[in-house]
Design an enzyme around this catalytic site. Structure first.
Site, PDB file in Angstrom:
ATOM      1  N   ALA A  29      62.124  89.751  48.721  1.00 24.34           N
ATOM      2  CA  ALA A  29      61.363  90.472  47.534  1.00 24.34           C
ATOM      3  C   ALA A  29      60.817  89.671  46.300  1.00 24.34           C
ATOM      4  O   ALA A  29      60.241  90.073  45.446  1.00 24.34           O
ATOM      5  CB  ALA A  29      61.977  91.636  47.288  1.00 24.34           C
ATOM      6  N   ASP A  45      70.700  87.473  52.791  1.00 23.66           N
ATOM      7  CA  ASP A  45      70.354  86.389  53.573  1.00 23.66           C
ATOM      8  C   ASP A  45      70.142  87.069  55.116  1.00 23.66           C
ATOM      9  O   ASP A  45      70.887  87.191  55.657  1.00 23.66           O
ATOM     10  CB  ASP A  45      70.960  85.184  53.494  1.00 23.66           C
ATOM     11  CG  ASP A  45      70.432  83.970  54.187  1.00 23.66           C
ATOM     12  OD1 ASP A  45      69.723  84.250  55.347  1.00 23.66           O
ATOM     13  OD2 ASP A  45      70.476  82.811  53.643  1.00 23.66           O
ATOM     14  N   TYR A  99      57.007  80.309  65.019  1.00 23.14           N
ATOM     15  CA  TYR A  99      56.453  81.645  64.214  1.00 23.14           C
ATOM     16  C   TYR A  99      56.090  82.468  65.284  1.00 23.14           C
ATOM     17  O   TYR A  99      56.268  83.944  65.179  1.00 23.14           O
ATOM     18  CB  TYR A  99      55.621  81.132  63.082  1.00 23.14           C
ATOM     19  CG  TYR A  99      55.006  82.214  62.404  1.00 23.14           C
ATOM     20  CD1 TYR A  99      55.865  82.639  61.136  1.00 23.14           C
ATOM     21  CD2 TYR A  99      53.727  82.722  62.368  1.00 23.14           C
ATOM     22  CE1 TYR A  99      55.397  83.434  60.241  1.00 23.14           C
ATOM     23  CE2 TYR A  99      53.379  83.776  61.555  1.00 23.14           C
ATOM     24  CZ  TYR A  99      54.227  84.102  60.564  1.00 23.14           C
ATOM     25  OH  TYR A  99      53.534  85.179  59.465  1.00 23.14           O
ATOM     26  N   LYS A 108      57.697  86.418  65.890  1.00 21.50           N
ATOM     27  CA  LYS A 108      56.758  87.665  65.559  1.00 21.50           C
ATOM     28  C   LYS A 108      56.423  88.692  66.883  1.00 21.50           C
ATOM     29  O   LYS A 108      56.576  89.642  66.720  1.00 21.50           O
ATOM     30  CB  LYS A 108      55.565  87.257  64.827  1.00 21.50           C
ATOM     31  CG  LYS A 108      55.666  86.633  63.324  1.00 21.50           C
ATOM     32  CD  LYS A 108      56.511  87.698  62.287  1.00 21.50           C
ATOM     33  CE  LYS A 108      56.361  87.099  61.068  1.00 21.50           C
ATOM     34  NZ  LYS A 108      57.314  87.925  60.163  1.00 21.50           N
TER      35      LYS A 108
HETATM   36  N1  LIG Z   1      50.710  84.981  53.763  1.00 23.00           N
HETATM   37  C1  LIG Z   1      50.194  85.008  54.870  1.00 23.00           C
HETATM   38  O1  LIG Z   1      49.081  84.758  55.135  1.00 23.00           O
HETATM   39  C2  LIG Z   1      50.766  85.929  55.691  1.00 23.00           C
HETATM   40  C3  LIG Z   1      50.070  86.085  57.136  1.00 23.00           C
HETATM   41  C4  LIG Z   1      50.670  87.234  58.165  1.00 23.00           C
HETATM   42  C5  LIG Z   1      52.087  87.308  57.912  1.00 23.00           C
HETATM   43  N2  LIG Z   1      52.688  87.257  56.956  1.00 23.00           N
HETATM   44  C6  LIG Z   1      54.014  87.602  56.863  1.00 23.00           C
HETATM   45  O2  LIG Z   1      54.264  88.198  55.581  1.00 23.00           O
HETATM   46  C7  LIG Z   1      55.614  88.222  54.799  1.00 23.00           C
HETATM   47  C8  LIG Z   1      55.830  87.554  53.653  1.00 23.00           C
HETATM   48  O3  LIG Z   1      54.990  86.512  53.707  1.00 23.00           O
HETATM   49  P1  LIG Z   1      54.406  85.536  52.427  1.00 23.00           P
HETATM   50  O4  LIG Z   1      53.551  85.025  52.863  1.00 23.00           O
HETATM   51  O5  LIG Z   1      54.991  86.430  51.181  1.00 23.00           O
HETATM   52  O6  LIG Z   1      55.802  84.383  52.499  1.00 23.00           O
HETATM   53  P2  LIG Z   1      56.530  83.544  51.151  1.00 23.00           P
HETATM   54  O7  LIG Z   1      55.572  83.300  50.172  1.00 23.00           O
HETATM   55  O8  LIG Z   1      56.818  82.220  52.007  1.00 23.00           O
HETATM   56  O9  LIG Z   1      57.764  84.264  50.827  1.00 23.00           O
HETATM   57  C9  LIG Z   1      58.703  84.408  51.902  1.00 23.00           C
HETATM   58  C10 LIG Z   1      59.950  85.397  51.098  1.00 23.00           C
HETATM   59  O10 LIG Z   1      60.984  85.534  52.144  1.00 23.00           O
HETATM   60  C11 LIG Z   1      62.337  85.094  51.582  1.00 23.00           C
HETATM   61  N3  LIG Z   1      63.224  84.721  52.645  1.00 23.00           N
HETATM   62  C12 LIG Z   1      62.817  83.571  53.598  1.00 23.00           C
HETATM   63  N4  LIG Z   1      64.077  83.485  54.414  1.00 23.00           N
HETATM   64  C13 LIG Z   1      64.859  84.456  53.851  1.00 23.00           C
HETATM   65  C14 LIG Z   1      65.854  84.991  54.278  1.00 23.00           C
HETATM   66  N5  LIG Z   1      66.838  84.377  55.443  1.00 23.00           N
HETATM   67  N6  LIG Z   1      66.574  85.722  53.918  1.00 23.00           N
HETATM   68  C15 LIG Z   1      65.892  86.518  52.650  1.00 23.00           C
HETATM   69  N7  LIG Z   1      64.953  86.169  52.294  1.00 23.00           N
HETATM   70  C16 LIG Z   1      64.264  85.222  52.954  1.00 23.00           C
HETATM   71  C17 LIG Z   1      61.800  83.924  50.645  1.00 23.00           C
HETATM   72  O11 LIG Z   1      62.983  83.740  49.915  1.00 23.00           O
HETATM   73  P3  LIG Z   1      63.093  82.168  49.024  1.00 23.00           P
HETATM   74  O12 LIG Z   1      62.377  82.459  47.797  1.00 23.00           O
HETATM   75  O13 LIG Z   1      64.372  82.229  48.668  1.00 23.00           O
HETATM   76  O14 LIG Z   1      62.539  81.198  50.033  1.00 23.00           O
HETATM   77  C18 LIG Z   1      60.414  84.719  50.018  1.00 23.00           C
HETATM   78  O15 LIG Z   1      60.921  85.562  49.075  1.00 23.00           O
HETATM   79  C19 LIG Z   1      56.164  87.474  56.028  1.00 23.00           C
HETATM   80  O16 LIG Z   1      56.786  88.019  57.071  1.00 23.00           O
HETATM   81  C20 LIG Z   1      55.110  86.712  56.885  1.00 23.00           C
HETATM   82  O17 LIG Z   1      55.442  86.183  58.164  1.00 23.00           O
HETATM   83  C21 LIG Z   1      52.213  86.234  55.897  1.00 23.00           C
END
Ligand SMILES: NC(=O)c1ccc[n+]([C@@H]2O[C@H](COP(=O)([O-])OP(=O)(O)OC[C@H]3O[C@@H](n4cnc5c(N)ncnc54)[C@H](OP(=O)(O)O)[C@@H]3O)[C@@H](O)[C@H]2O)c1
Length: 233
Positions: A12, A61, A157, A161
């Site tokens: 978050a 985590d 990935y 998923k």
């Molecule tokens: N962005 C896109 O285009 C896109 C498209 C399709 C799906 N999604 C999905 O949307 C979701 C959010 O993506 P996003 O783009 O916001 O990603 P992001 O910017 O990389 O942020 C990922 C978040 O997950 C946290 N995280 C990673 N590993 C973790 C763990 N083991 N335990 C707890 N927290 C963890 C990170 O924390 P830290 O700050 O500590 O690293 C960060 O807060 C994901 O499920 C992703 O697969 C994204």
């Protein structure tokens, strides 16, 4: 929504998870911010509180079972129930490799964080969700996990998923009689650290997740959606 609705969002502290937390807070939810880094989580908590949102950082985590256990114990100690779990945290959008040359350590890490983490956390929180009048589990997935449209790219990935999508269907089926809605949501290509600079604004990526959180009791369960529209599995 009742006045004491409580949501837990993993990952978050930035990106889509932070935006979902902000939008849920604006709707009146108390938002529990599941973050693996306490400093980053507290910064997110303070940013949300500055906007009048009831936010509480929780160390979590999702790749570490003991961390899940401790976070769930904290939620059980401090809150009467949980209405919403948003399994948002994810890692390893591995554009640099293909299925024929994949590093299996990366694959295993992706499965641990993106598939087993949400699975473990959902099961661990079931007793808290069962105390809610309208429980929801929202698994933030990706069209990358659609077997119908899969190619050889982003293998860690995509596999993780696809696994999350399978968990969504199985859990939705098993929890149907209890009225717990479980859906997989693709936010679409969104401008975040993971998505890069070309995607859509994070507010738009979060909308479909909020849609799944706020479905009424007769809403769909066991589906895969983007912007409220079904996606092929
Ligand atoms: N962005 C896109 O285009 C896109 C498209 C399709 C799906 N999604 C999905 O949307 C979701 C959010 O993506 P996003 O783009 O916001 O990603 P992001 O910017 O990389 O942020 C990922 C978040 O997950 C946290 N995280 C990673 N590993 C973790 C763990 N083991 N335990 C707890 N927290 C963890 C990170 O924390 P830290 O700050 O500590 O690293 C960060 O807060 C994901 O499920 C992703 O697969 C994204």
């Amino acid at each position: 929504m009742n006045t004491q609705s409580i949501a837990l969002v993993t990952g978050a502290n930035r990106g889509i998870g932070f935006e979902v937390s902000h939008q849920l807070g604006a709707l009146g939810y108390t938002v529990l911010l599941g973050c693996r880094n306490t400093t980053r989580g507290r910064a997110a908590q303070e940013a949300l509180r500055a906007d009048g949102i009831k936010a509480q950082q929780i160390d979590l985590d999702v790749s570490i079972p003991a961390s899940i256990e401790a976070a769930v114990a904290q939620v059980e100690r401090d809150y009467p129930h949980l209405d919403v779990l948003v399994n948002n945290a994810a890692i390893h959008y591995d554009t640099w490799q293909r299925v024929t040359d994949a590093n299996m350590d990366i694959v295993a890490e992706a499965i641990e964080a993106n598939t087993l983490g949400p699975w473990r956390l959902s099961v661990a929180l079931l007793s808290m969700l069962r105390r809610s009048k309208a429980p929801r589990i929202v698994n933030v997935s990706s069209e990358g996990g659609s077997i119908a449209s899969m190619s050889g790219g982003t293998p860690a990935y995509s596999l993780s998923k696809a696994g999350l999508n399978a968990i969504t269907r199985m859990m939705a089926h098993e929890l149907e009689r209890e009225g717990i809605l479980v859906n997989a949501i693709c936010p679409g290509w969104t401008k975040t650290d993971m998505g890069g600079s070309g995607g859509r604004p994070v507010a738009d990526g979060a909308k479909g997740i909020i849609w799944a959180v706020t479905l009424d009791r007769s809403g769909p369960s066991g589906g895969f959606f983007r912007d409220g529209q079904p996606l092929p599995w």
